[in-house]
Design a protein around this motif. Structure first.
Motif, mmCIF file in Angstrom:
data_model
loop_
_atom_site.group_PDB
_atom_site.id
_atom_site.type_symbol
_atom_site.label_atom_id
_atom_site.label_comp_id
_atom_site.label_asym_id
_atom_site.label_seq_id
_atom_site.Cartn_x
_atom_site.Cartn_y
_atom_site.Cartn_z
ATOM 1 N N GLN A 1 0.809 -1.224 0.000
ATOM 2 C CA GLN A 1 0.000 0.000 0.000
ATOM 3 C C GLN A 1 0.844 1.276 0.000
ATOM 4 O O GLN A 1 0.423 2.288 -0.559
ATOM 5 C CB GLN A 1 -0.920 0.010 1.220
ATOM 6 C CG GLN A 1 -2.022 -1.028 1.128
ATOM 7 C CD GLN A 1 -3.023 -0.900 2.260
ATOM 8 O OE1 GLN A 1 -3.070 0.105 2.955
ATOM 9 N NE2 GLN A 1 -3.807 -1.938 2.467
ATOM 10 N N TYR A 2 1.988 1.234 0.658
ATOM 11 C CA TYR A 2 2.744 2.478 0.859
ATOM 12 C C TYR A 2 4.161 2.436 0.274
ATOM 13 O O TYR A 2 4.922 3.370 0.474
ATOM 14 C CB TYR A 2 2.813 2.805 2.355
ATOM 15 C CG TYR A 2 1.455 2.955 2.980
ATOM 16 C CD1 TYR A 2 0.695 4.102 2.769
ATOM 17 C CD2 TYR A 2 0.906 1.935 3.756
ATOM 18 C CE1 TYR A 2 -0.567 4.232 3.321
ATOM 19 C CE2 TYR A 2 -0.361 2.055 4.313
ATOM 20 C CZ TYR A 2 -1.089 3.204 4.091
ATOM 21 O OH TYR A 2 -2.340 3.332 4.625
ATOM 22 N N GLY A 3 4.473 1.370 -0.420
ATOM 23 C CA GLY A 3 5.814 1.245 -0.991
ATOM 24 C C GLY A 3 6.143 2.373 -1.953
ATOM 25 O O GLY A 3 7.204 2.992 -1.867
ATOM 26 N N LYS A 4 5.201 2.660 -2.847
ATOM 27 C CA LYS A 4 5.441 3.683 -3.872
ATOM 28 C C LYS A 4 5.616 5.064 -3.229
ATOM 29 O O LYS A 4 6.554 5.797 -3.563
ATOM 30 C CB LYS A 4 4.269 3.689 -4.860
ATOM 31 C CG LYS A 4 4.471 4.613 -6.026
ATOM 32 C CD LYS A 4 3.302 4.529 -7.000
ATOM 33 C CE LYS A 4 3.461 5.562 -8.103
ATOM 34 N NZ LYS A 4 2.331 5.550 -9.030
ATOM 35 N N ALA A 5 4.710 5.404 -2.321
ATOM 36 C CA ALA A 5 4.791 6.724 -1.661
ATOM 37 C C ALA A 5 6.090 6.860 -0.886
ATOM 38 O O ALA A 5 6.756 7.903 -0.938
ATOM 39 C CB ALA A 5 3.594 6.907 -0.739
ATOM 40 N N THR A 6 6.463 5.796 -0.190
ATOM 41 C CA THR A 6 7.688 5.832 0.617
ATOM 42 C C THR A 6 8.918 5.973 -0.275
ATOM 43 O O THR A 6 9.827 6.752 0.025
ATOM 44 C CB THR A 6 7.800 4.541 1.459
ATOM 45 O OG1 THR A 6 6.588 4.373 2.182
ATOM 46 C CG2 THR A 6 8.962 4.601 2.424
ATOM 47 N N TYR A 7 8.906 5.225 -1.372
ATOM 48 C CA TYR A 7 10.046 5.267 -2.287
ATOM 49 C C TYR A 7 10.180 6.665 -2.911
ATOM 50 O O TYR A 7 11.292 7.212 -3.018
ATOM 51 C CB TYR A 7 9.863 4.207 -3.368
ATOM 52 C CG TYR A 7 10.947 4.190 -4.406
ATOM 53 C CD1 TYR A 7 12.280 4.010 -4.048
ATOM 54 C CD2 TYR A 7 10.649 4.350 -5.754
ATOM 55 C CE1 TYR A 7 13.283 3.995 -5.008
ATOM 56 C CE2 TYR A 7 11.641 4.333 -6.715
ATOM 57 C CZ TYR A 7 12.960 4.159 -6.334
ATOM 58 O OH TYR A 7 13.948 4.151 -7.275
ATOM 59 N N GLU B 1 6.975 11.015 -10.613
ATOM 60 C CA GLU B 1 6.669 9.930 -9.675
ATOM 61 C C GLU B 1 7.209 8.605 -10.194
ATOM 62 O O GLU B 1 7.011 8.253 -11.355
ATOM 63 C CB GLU B 1 5.169 9.842 -9.463
ATOM 64 C CG GLU B 1 4.820 9.166 -8.159
ATOM 65 C CD GLU B 1 3.489 9.646 -7.626
ATOM 66 O OE1 GLU B 1 2.489 9.157 -8.142
ATOM 67 O OE2 GLU B 1 3.461 10.497 -6.716
ATOM 68 N N LEU B 2 7.880 7.893 -9.323
ATOM 69 C CA LEU B 2 8.499 6.619 -9.718
ATOM 70 C C LEU B 2 7.686 5.447 -9.196
ATOM 71 O O LEU B 2 7.032 5.551 -8.152
ATOM 72 C CB LEU B 2 9.919 6.539 -9.142
ATOM 73 C CG LEU B 2 10.869 7.683 -9.494
ATOM 74 C CD1 LEU B 2 12.143 7.582 -8.683
ATOM 75 C CD2 LEU B 2 11.189 7.660 -10.986
ATOM 76 N N GLU B 3 7.756 4.345 -9.918
ATOM 77 C CA GLU B 3 7.102 3.124 -9.444
ATOM 78 C C GLU B 3 7.968 2.500 -8.347
ATOM 79 O O GLU B 3 9.178 2.696 -8.326
ATOM 80 C CB GLU B 3 6.924 2.130 -10.589
ATOM 81 C CG GLU B 3 5.875 2.551 -11.608
ATOM 82 C CD GLU B 3 4.496 2.761 -11.003
ATOM 83 O OE1 GLU B 3 4.064 1.921 -10.180
ATOM 84 O OE2 GLU B 3 3.859 3.771 -11.332
ATOM 85 N N PHE B 4 7.321 1.772 -7.480
ATOM 86 C CA PHE B 4 8.038 1.090 -6.395
ATOM 87 C C PHE B 4 8.789 -0.111 -6.988
ATOM 88 O O PHE B 4 8.151 -1.045 -7.480
ATOM 89 C CB PHE B 4 7.021 0.630 -5.354
ATOM 90 C CG PHE B 4 7.615 -0.047 -4.155
ATOM 91 C CD1 PHE B 4 8.652 0.533 -3.443
ATOM 92 C CD2 PHE B 4 7.113 -1.258 -3.710
ATOM 93 C CE1 PHE B 4 9.189 -0.082 -2.326
ATOM 94 C CE2 PHE B 4 7.643 -1.886 -2.598
ATOM 95 C CZ PHE B 4 8.685 -1.296 -1.905
ATOM 96 N N PRO B 5 10.118 -0.081 -6.968
ATOM 97 C CA PRO B 5 10.853 -1.198 -7.593
ATOM 98 C C PRO B 5 10.623 -2.517 -6.839
ATOM 99 O O PRO B 5 10.720 -2.555 -5.611
ATOM 100 C CB PRO B 5 12.321 -0.773 -7.472
ATOM 101 C CG PRO B 5 12.300 0.673 -7.117
ATOM 102 C CD PRO B 5 11.030 0.908 -6.384
#
Lengths: 189, 179
Positions: free
Chosen positions: A25-31, B58-62
């Protein structure tokens, strides 16, 4: 970048489920938050990875009903600060991968429209450069206040400082940003 | 006319950080003062530009982050000490303590003293003891001294007299004399 070793509890299914949900859920926002703080993808990856390892180890300290994003942003901010202290300087400049334009940060989402991407790149380039010239604390406060749109109180909680400090950092950061952007635009002409 | 506001006030206003009265006063001022409104617009535009740039970049979560996190977490095996600490939860500690105490009470002395066992006693000793008691009380329930007499005689000892000490003998003698 490494998370300090601390005694941990035996792995539990609850902790694993919590971690999985947090990353989904929060991986993208955190990254993205980590990327805006560090300014490069390699450090953002390390920072995000360490943050989620912390989440796993300290998942019991998260208070249900509070904002998970605020909690993990605080973790990221603390890790970032520790890392800066450890390195005693700035994060390394990222080496562009596959000859990708550096101002685009290398890897980009494929779903983005190329035209929109180009326009955004034109707009974002001086801003990104200006942001990179702020001090780490000023950059954090700008990212949290203007991009993530947190209140001063929330920022103070995340950064572990007073509201007055948040206010003064933001004022100085914005003044510096304005000067840098104006100069960058004048240089372009 | 109210005095112009400084840039810092507009930044706080923009972020909703002013007290309600101050917020209302700035709002009212901006409706009438074009100079301040222009300054405020610039600050608002800066914030909007920052957000737009962030959204566009905005980047995708790798997925590699997720994989690396799981790898690290799975290798994070707790030490035996941590496991011991974790195992000392009351729900585990109380039954374990109960078992240990019970074992100590019931079975530990033979275990502890197993290697230094006391002097071995011959079974014949208990038979003689029993026989002696039977001799002293020949009418006791279930006692059949005659059964053991042979055994005692085989070993060449007097069956009863040796177990009656001098004081008992004297008492017995007195009793006989008074009769």
């Amino acid at each position: 970048m490494g998370v300090p070793r601390k005694p941990i509890a035996a792995p539990t299914p609850e902790a694993s489920a919590f971690l999985e949900m947090a990353m989904t859920q929060y991986g993208k926002a955190t990254y993205n938050f980590a990327y805006r703080l560090t300014g490069n993808e390699a450090d953002a990856r390390d920072l995000t990875q360490d943050a989620f390892i912390r989440v796993y180890r300290a998942w019991r300290s998260f208070q249900p009903g509070t904002s998970f994003l605020s909690w993990i942003y605080r973790i990221v901010t603390n890790l970032y600060r520790d890392e800066l202290r450890r390195r005693k300087g700035r994060f390394q400049e990222e080496i562009p991968e596959d000859n990708a334009p550096q101002e685009f940060g290398g890897q980009r989402p494929l779903a983005v429209d190329p035209i929109e991407d180009y326009v955004a790149g034109q707009l974002g380039e001086p801003l990104a450069k200006a942001l990179a010239q702020l001090s780490p604390e000023q950059r954090q406060v700008v990212v949290l206040a203007d991009i993530e749109e947190y209140s001063y109180q929330e920022i103070a909680d995340i950064m572990g400082c007073s509201i007055g400090t948040v206010r003064s950092r933001l004022h100085r950061a914005r003044a510096l940003l304005r000067r840098l952007i104006t100069r960058a635009r004048q240089e372009r002409r | 006319m109210t005095p112009h506001y400084d840039l810092e006030t507009f930044i706080d206003y923009l972020h909703g950080a002013l007290a309600p009265e101050a917020d209302a006063a700035v709002f009212e001022h901006l409706q009438t003062c074009t100079a301040c409104d222009a300054v405020y617009d610039q600050e608002a535009a800066l914030g909007e530009a920052l957000r737009s740039a962030a959204r566009a970049q905005e980047l995708e979560f790798p997925s590699m982050i997720k994989a690396r996190v799981w790898d690290t977490v799975r290798q994070d095996k707790p030490s035996w000490l941590q496991l011991l600490r974790a195992g000392w939860a009351p729900r585990v500690a109380v039954p374990v303590a109960a078992v240990v105490i019970l074992a100590g009470y019931l079975g530990l002395p033979p275990i502890i003293h197993g290697s230094q066992a006391g002097p071995t006693v011959d079974a014949a000793y208990f038979l003689d003891e029993h026989n002696a008691e039977a001799q002293q009380n020949p009418f006791g329930p279930g006692l059949t001294p005659a059964v053991y007499a042979t055994d005692s005689q085989d070993r060449g000892t007097s069956s009863a007299d040796s177990y009656i000490d001098a004081a008992d003998a004297a008492t017995l003698g007195d009793t006989v004399a008074t009769r």
